[in-house]
Design an enzyme around this catalytic site. Structure first.
Site, PDB file in Angstrom:
ATOM      1  N   TRP A 192       0.849  -1.195   0.000  1.00 42.53           N
ATOM      2  CA  TRP A 192       0.000   0.000   0.000  1.00 42.53           C
ATOM      3  C   TRP A 192       0.887   1.248   0.000  1.00 42.53           C
ATOM      4  CZ3 TRP A 192      -0.493   4.078   3.604  1.00 42.53           C
ATOM      5  CH2 TRP A 192      -1.441   5.039   3.214  1.00 42.53           C
ATOM      6  N   HIS A 269     -11.948   1.535   2.373  1.00 38.25           N
ATOM      7  CA  HIS A 269     -11.333   2.281   1.275  1.00 38.25           C
ATOM      8  C   HIS A 269     -12.257   2.596   0.109  1.00 38.25           C
ATOM      9  CE1 HIS A 269      -6.816   1.499   2.310  1.00 38.25           C
ATOM     10  NE2 HIS A 269      -7.515   1.989   3.311  1.00 38.25           N
ATOM     11  N   HIS A 293      -8.547  -6.572   3.964  1.00 40.79           N
ATOM     12  CA  HIS A 293      -8.256  -5.788   5.150  1.00 40.79           C
ATOM     13  C   HIS A 293      -9.589  -5.528   5.829  1.00 40.79           C
ATOM     14  CE1 HIS A 293      -3.967  -3.987   4.697  1.00 40.79           C
ATOM     15  NE2 HIS A 293      -3.979  -5.285   4.817  1.00 40.79           N
ATOM     16  N   ASP A 301     -12.904   8.391   7.927  1.00 40.72           N
ATOM     17  CA  ASP A 301     -11.872   7.541   8.520  1.00 40.72           C
ATOM     18  C   ASP A 301     -12.083   6.105   8.068  1.00 40.72           C
ATOM     19  OD1 ASP A 301      -9.702   6.816  10.375  1.00 40.72           O
ATOM     20  OD2 ASP A 301     -11.307   5.667  11.313  1.00 40.72           O
ATOM     21  N   ASP A 303     -10.485   3.393   9.425  1.00 40.52           N
ATOM     22  CA  ASP A 303      -9.826   2.416  10.289  1.00 40.52           C
ATOM     23  C   ASP A 303     -10.395   2.294  11.689  1.00 40.52           C
ATOM     24  OD1 ASP A 303      -7.508   1.684   8.470  1.00 40.52           O
ATOM     25  OD2 ASP A 303      -7.367   3.865   8.520  1.00 40.52           O
TER      26      ASP A 303
HETATM   27  C1  RNT Z   1      -3.937   2.607   4.644  1.00 37.52           C
HETATM   28  C2  RNT Z   1      -4.013   1.170   4.291  1.00 37.52           C
HETATM   29  C3  RNT Z   1      -2.893   0.319   4.798  1.00 37.52           C
HETATM   30  C4  RNT Z   1      -2.438   0.693   6.196  1.00 37.52           C
HETATM   31  C5  RNT Z   1      -1.439  -0.257   6.811  1.00 37.52           C
HETATM   32  C6  RNT Z   1      -0.804   0.315   8.025  1.00 37.52           C
HETATM   33  O1  RNT Z   1      -5.062   3.288   4.314  1.00 37.52           O
HETATM   34  O2  RNT Z   1      -5.229   0.638   4.711  1.00 37.52           O
HETATM   35  O3  RNT Z   1      -3.223  -1.008   4.692  1.00 37.52           O
HETATM   36  O4  RNT Z   1      -3.516   0.827   7.069  1.00 37.52           O
HETATM   37  O5  RNT Z   1      -0.541  -0.659   5.873  1.00 37.52           O
HETATM   38 ZN    ZN Z   2      -5.605  -1.464   4.679  1.00 33.06          ZN
END
Ligand code: RNT
Ligand code: ZN
Length: 425
Positions: A192, A269, A293, A301, A303
């Protein structure tokens, strides 16, 4: 406070649940075996807010990702991070892997730039991995580095900068191969990059062309695919790349369809109302494998800590209904610095496993029959009833079998760890 489930109660409730599921043609024992054999890769970066242990001789900025929050006690040494991860492992049933980033190298206090790192800087991690029976996954780190400050890395227009990052990624694939050999199974590498622009770049073409060429050069290096599997991760926008992300979904979809590497889908994403579950069947009709992921997007956000919501349930339904579980690599990717981090790992992993279990105990054939017979209301009714079916009793049996706290009992252990270890750091 939460220790109310004795093994006897768990067994009794499981027997009832098993009998119920049997009436709809579901074998809960078989579901538990599948669940036990499905590895979830825990991301190291939840334990220290994506900081890593790199030694710098100049100050660096974030570069596209940022963990927000000030909860006390993030791990600040590798040993501490390993111990915190072990605590989380003790609260999470089933098969686990551990996902490292290049910035988690241990260099003995020396400055070792990212195009110089090798397997020797991950020797402690590999030993720990073997001792604990937890295979490792890996990521090159294209952020938090002076040469990432322009917002471009592998797609940078400057040859020196771009080549630095190409060398970095090549180092990472060699490290992954060494990890793979050490653990006797492939190390999954996720690529990434944060590359993109805050506002209206005139040229949206050239960086993408350079990115294709950069990856082609990186993947041209022969690395044993038995020990290293690669995924390329797309994104819609990031901090500082609100208008343009070089590695967009279309870009990586195209790359993955024309190259052997996997596509990586991060749940956070995409557009806020866009889900990844409907992408699974399209991608896996063309590609042998996929990297996930597992995350939770909230507005801008991507995450937040994963919880058992519809996005997660639908995702695993699609994978299980398609018989594709063995073709999907499941990794977690969230980071919340505002709550206890061991708690965050455990909540997100257990939620992921519960979503998978819910899919595994679905009476798919009955639902399909309703669908094929035009019985739409019956199908919808059963899907609704299944939401309150006793899957929790099956889950508790899984925890019992795996020797981890069932139900809410792990919260007691979290409180103890929080007060005794985390808050006294
Ligand atoms: C970032 C991506 C990526 C990171 C990690 C830390 O938007 O999701 O995967 O979160 O590599
Ligand atoms: Zn990711």
């Amino acid at each position: 406070m939460f220790q109310y489930l004795t093994p006897e109660i768990i067994q009794k409730r499981y027997d009832c649940a098993k009998a119920f599921y049997k009436t709809i043609g579901v074998d809960t024992d078989a579901a538990l075996t599948t669940l036990a054999n499905t590895a979830i890769s825990l991301h190291c970066w939840q334990g220290d807010d994506v900081k890593g242990f790199e030694v710098h001789d100049e100050s660096v900025s974030g570069g596209g990702i940022m963990a927000i929050g000030n909860y006390p006690g993030p791990a600040f040494t590798a040993d501490m991070l390993r111990k915190d991860a072990e605590k989380a492992f003790s609260l999470i049933p089933g098969k686990k892997r551990f996902n490292l980033h290049a910035i988690y190298a241990e260099t003995n206090g020396k400055v070792v730039d990212r195009d110089q790192i090798g397997p020797e800087h991950f020797a402690n991690w590999m030993k720990w991995s073997k001792d604990n029976g937890i295979p490792l996954d890996f990521n090159p780190t294209f952020f938090a580095h002076p040469l990432a400050n322009d917002g471009y890395t592998l797609s940078h227009a400057n040859d020196d900068i771009r080549n630095f990052w190409i060398r970095h990624d090549k180092c990472c694939r060699r490290i992954a191969e060494a990890m793979g050999k050490n653990q006797g199974c492939a190390c999954v590498v996720n690529h990434w990059i944060p590359d993109g622009a805050k506002d209206q770049p005139v040229d949206r073409w050239a960086p993408r062309k350079r990115l294709i060429e950069a990856y082609d050069e990186i993947f041209a290096e022969k690395i044993d695919e038995k020990y290293c599997k690669d995924g390329v991760e797309c994104k819609l926008f990031g901090l500082g790349s609100e208008d343009y992300v070089v590695g967009s979904h279309e870009f990586y979809m195209g790359y993955a369809m024309t190259h052997p590497q996997m596509l990586t889908l991060d749940m956070g994403h995409f557009h806020p109302t866009e889900n990844i579950y409907d992408k699974i069947s399209s991608i896996l009709l063309y590609k042998p494998e996929l990297l996930l992921h597992v995350s939770r997007g909230i507005r801008w956000d991507s995450d937040h800590v994963v919880i058992l919501n519809d996005d997660l349930r639908c995702l695993f339904q699609q994978i299980v209904r398609g018989g594709a579980l063995s073709r999907v690599n499941i990794a977690l990717d969230f980071f919340d610095a505002s709550i206890n981090r061991v708690g965050a790992w455990t909540i997100g992993t257990r939620a992921t496993q519960k979503a998978l279990l819910s899919a595994l105990v679905e009476p798919t054939q009955i639902l399909l029959n309703f669908e094929n017979d035009g019985d739409g209301a019956m199908k919808l009714a059963l899907l609704e009833e299944l939401k309150t079916a006793p899957v929790g009793d099956v889950w508790n049996m899984f925890c019992l079998q795996q020797g981890v706290p069932a139900g809410s009992a792990w919260i007691d252990e979290l409180i103890d760890f929080d007060r005794r270890v985390i808050k006294t750091r």
